[in-house]
Scaffold this motif. Structure first.
Motif, PDB file in Angstrom:
ATOM      1  N   UNK B 135       0.844  -1.206   0.000  1.00  0.00           N
ATOM      2  CA  UNK B 135       0.000   0.000   0.000  1.00  0.00           C
ATOM      3  C   UNK B 135       0.880   1.257   0.000  1.00  0.00           C
ATOM      4  N   UNK B 157      -4.129   7.630   0.468  1.00  0.00           N
ATOM      5  CA  UNK B 157      -4.277   6.387   1.239  1.00  0.00           C
ATOM      6  C   UNK B 157      -5.487   5.595   0.772  1.00  0.00           C
ATOM      7  N   UNK B 158      -6.613   6.279   0.602  1.00  0.00           N
ATOM      8  CA  UNK B 158      -7.827   5.581   0.178  1.00  0.00           C
ATOM      9  C   UNK B 158      -7.664   4.981  -1.204  1.00  0.00           C
ATOM     10  N   UNK B 159      -7.094   5.772  -2.104  1.00  0.00           N
ATOM     11  CA  UNK B 159      -6.893   5.265  -3.465  1.00  0.00           C
ATOM     12  C   UNK B 159      -5.956   4.056  -3.441  1.00  0.00           C
ATOM     13  N   UNK B 161      -5.499   1.904  -1.000  1.00  0.00           N
ATOM     14  CA  UNK B 161      -6.196   0.735  -0.455  1.00  0.00           C
ATOM     15  C   UNK B 161      -7.176   0.162  -1.472  1.00  0.00           C
ATOM     16  N   UNK B 162      -7.815   1.033  -2.234  1.00  0.00           N
ATOM     17  CA  UNK B 162      -8.740   0.591  -3.283  1.00  0.00           C
ATOM     18  C   UNK B 162      -7.991  -0.236  -4.330  1.00  0.00           C
ATOM     19  N   UNK B 165      -6.766  -3.571  -2.806  1.00  0.00           N
ATOM     20  CA  UNK B 165      -7.871  -4.520  -2.609  1.00  0.00           C
ATOM     21  C   UNK B 165      -8.317  -5.111  -3.945  1.00  0.00           C
ATOM     22  N   UNK B 166      -8.409  -4.282  -4.986  1.00  0.00           N
ATOM     23  CA  UNK B 166      -8.840  -4.776  -6.297  1.00  0.00           C
ATOM     24  C   UNK B 166      -7.837  -5.793  -6.841  1.00  0.00           C
ATOM     25  N   UNK B 190     -10.173  -1.095 -13.509  1.00  0.00           N
ATOM     26  CA  UNK B 190      -9.301  -0.364 -12.585  1.00  0.00           C
ATOM     27  C   UNK B 190      -8.475   0.681 -13.345  1.00  0.00           C
ATOM     28  N   UNK B 192      -9.290   2.139 -16.093  1.00  0.00           N
ATOM     29  CA  UNK B 192     -10.169   3.229 -16.532  1.00  0.00           C
ATOM     30  C   UNK B 192     -10.525   4.131 -15.338  1.00  0.00           C
ATOM     31  N   UNK B 193     -10.640   3.527 -14.166  1.00  0.00           N
ATOM     32  CA  UNK B 193     -10.847   4.309 -12.936  1.00  0.00           C
ATOM     33  C   UNK B 193      -9.674   5.251 -12.694  1.00  0.00           C
ATOM     34  N   UNK B 196      -9.773   8.051 -15.250  1.00  0.00           N
ATOM     35  CA  UNK B 196     -10.823   9.079 -15.146  1.00  0.00           C
ATOM     36  C   UNK B 196     -10.825   9.767 -13.780  1.00  0.00           C
ATOM     37  N   UNK B 197     -10.458   9.028 -12.728  1.00  0.00           N
ATOM     38  CA  UNK B 197     -10.569   9.574 -11.372  1.00  0.00           C
ATOM     39  C   UNK B 197      -9.294  10.297 -10.949  1.00  0.00           C
TER      40      UNK B 197
END
Lengths: 202, 202
Positions: B135, B157-159, B161-162, B165-166, B190, B192-193, B196-197
């Motif tokens: 992470x 951090x959130x990104x 962990x996402x 996890x994926x 993932x 594409x996320x 775009x994100x």
């Protein structure tokens, strides 16, 4: 709902064995489960179980199917016609943000059972079906959202696999590490992904 | 790089044992691994291994640390100053789009080892460290991208962990089901996320 396969019908006797298996798994964990311990929970003899299932593995494979049947029935009842909320609801069911003790133990049991699928073909086939059914449940909600214009015109299969992988991975991490907030962080990021990538702004 | 802990130094003898363990794991899988089989790969006596590691579990825990050390060294060498490409590179290393036979076997071995972490505290601590380090590697790339304005001002951090996890969930699904295209579908979504994100449009 999501699956094309005919609904499995469980007899009362089978349902009672499945409920007893669930209680025994929560109490003893996967590694220490035995037919004796399930019989104790059932308050019947081991023969009453062997009448329905030849081996412990047969019973556990049936238990996994029972669990997914129950999950789908619950989702069918609890979701409606709001795709974003329905999706959030399915994700919360699969990966509770704050799992209680029973949910934690169930997740540990599922990871123990799934590890058998690395080498055991029967468990592997069952987990293949489980993931197929869960992905289909997520996919059908995304498709519903595209149809009613709450979601953008994304690829429903890919999005469903992304959500399922994130949920499975976060659950897996929660059960096999002491990283308390990692699963919740992944879920918050997943929710923000759904919000920004899927939802239409009207 | 990503971790604050001092770099583990491996002696030549230890490195040879780790390489032999790797070969034995690929050949026999986790379930059938023994010190004898590692000694065969090492072409030395079992005593030569027990001199360094008291038990098979000690050796396997060390092996996991060795594997992450190697992974971090590789990432440090192979990533540069292009956060989007660096992120894609780390994801491809963790979850190859088209894994070869060796990568498939390694993933099966890792799932076998990780399942021990459900009940074994030492394995659990090791996988806690592994996920922390992975992470941190992802997080540092996201932070770099935010600093140089290639990424939006997301929560690193959130990104991280996402993404972790994926990747873990897709790998877990690949090893425990016969769903051939699910992991690739999750990875495409993932990517594409991330596109775009995370990426800024200038």
């Amino acid at each position: 709902m999501a699956s094309d396969s005919p609904k499995q019908h469980w007899s009362t006797a089978e349902e009672e064995i499945m409920e007893a298996t669930y209680r025994a798994l929560l109490k003893h964990g996967y590694a220490d489960l035995s037919i004796s311990r399930i019989a104790d929970e059932l308050d019947k003899s081991k023969a009453a179980i062997y009448y329905h299932y030849d081996t412990k593995d047969d019973l556990l494979v049936a238990f996994l199917e029972f669990a997914v049947d129950r999950f789908e029935e619950t989702i069918e009842t609890e979701t409606g016609d709001e795709p974003p909320e329905d999706l959030e609801h399915v994700i919360e069911k699969l990966l509770p943000l704050q799992p209680d003790e029973e949910q934690r133990q169930l997740q540990a049991v599922l990871v123990g059972l799934r590890s058998q699928a690395v080498t055991n073909e029967v468990f592997r086939e069952q987990f293949t079906q489980i993931d197929e059914r869960l992905a289909a449940t997520v996919r059908s909600i995304v498709e519903r959202g595209i149809d009613d214009d709450t979601f953008r015109d994304v690829d429903p299969s890919r999005v469903a696999e992304h959500i399922l992988a994130t949920v499975n991975g976060a659950m897996y991490g929660r059960v096999t590490t002491d990283r308390k907030s990692a699963a919740a962080a992944a879920r918050v990021s997943l929710a923000s992904y759904i919000d920004s990538e899927l939802r239409c702004r009207s």
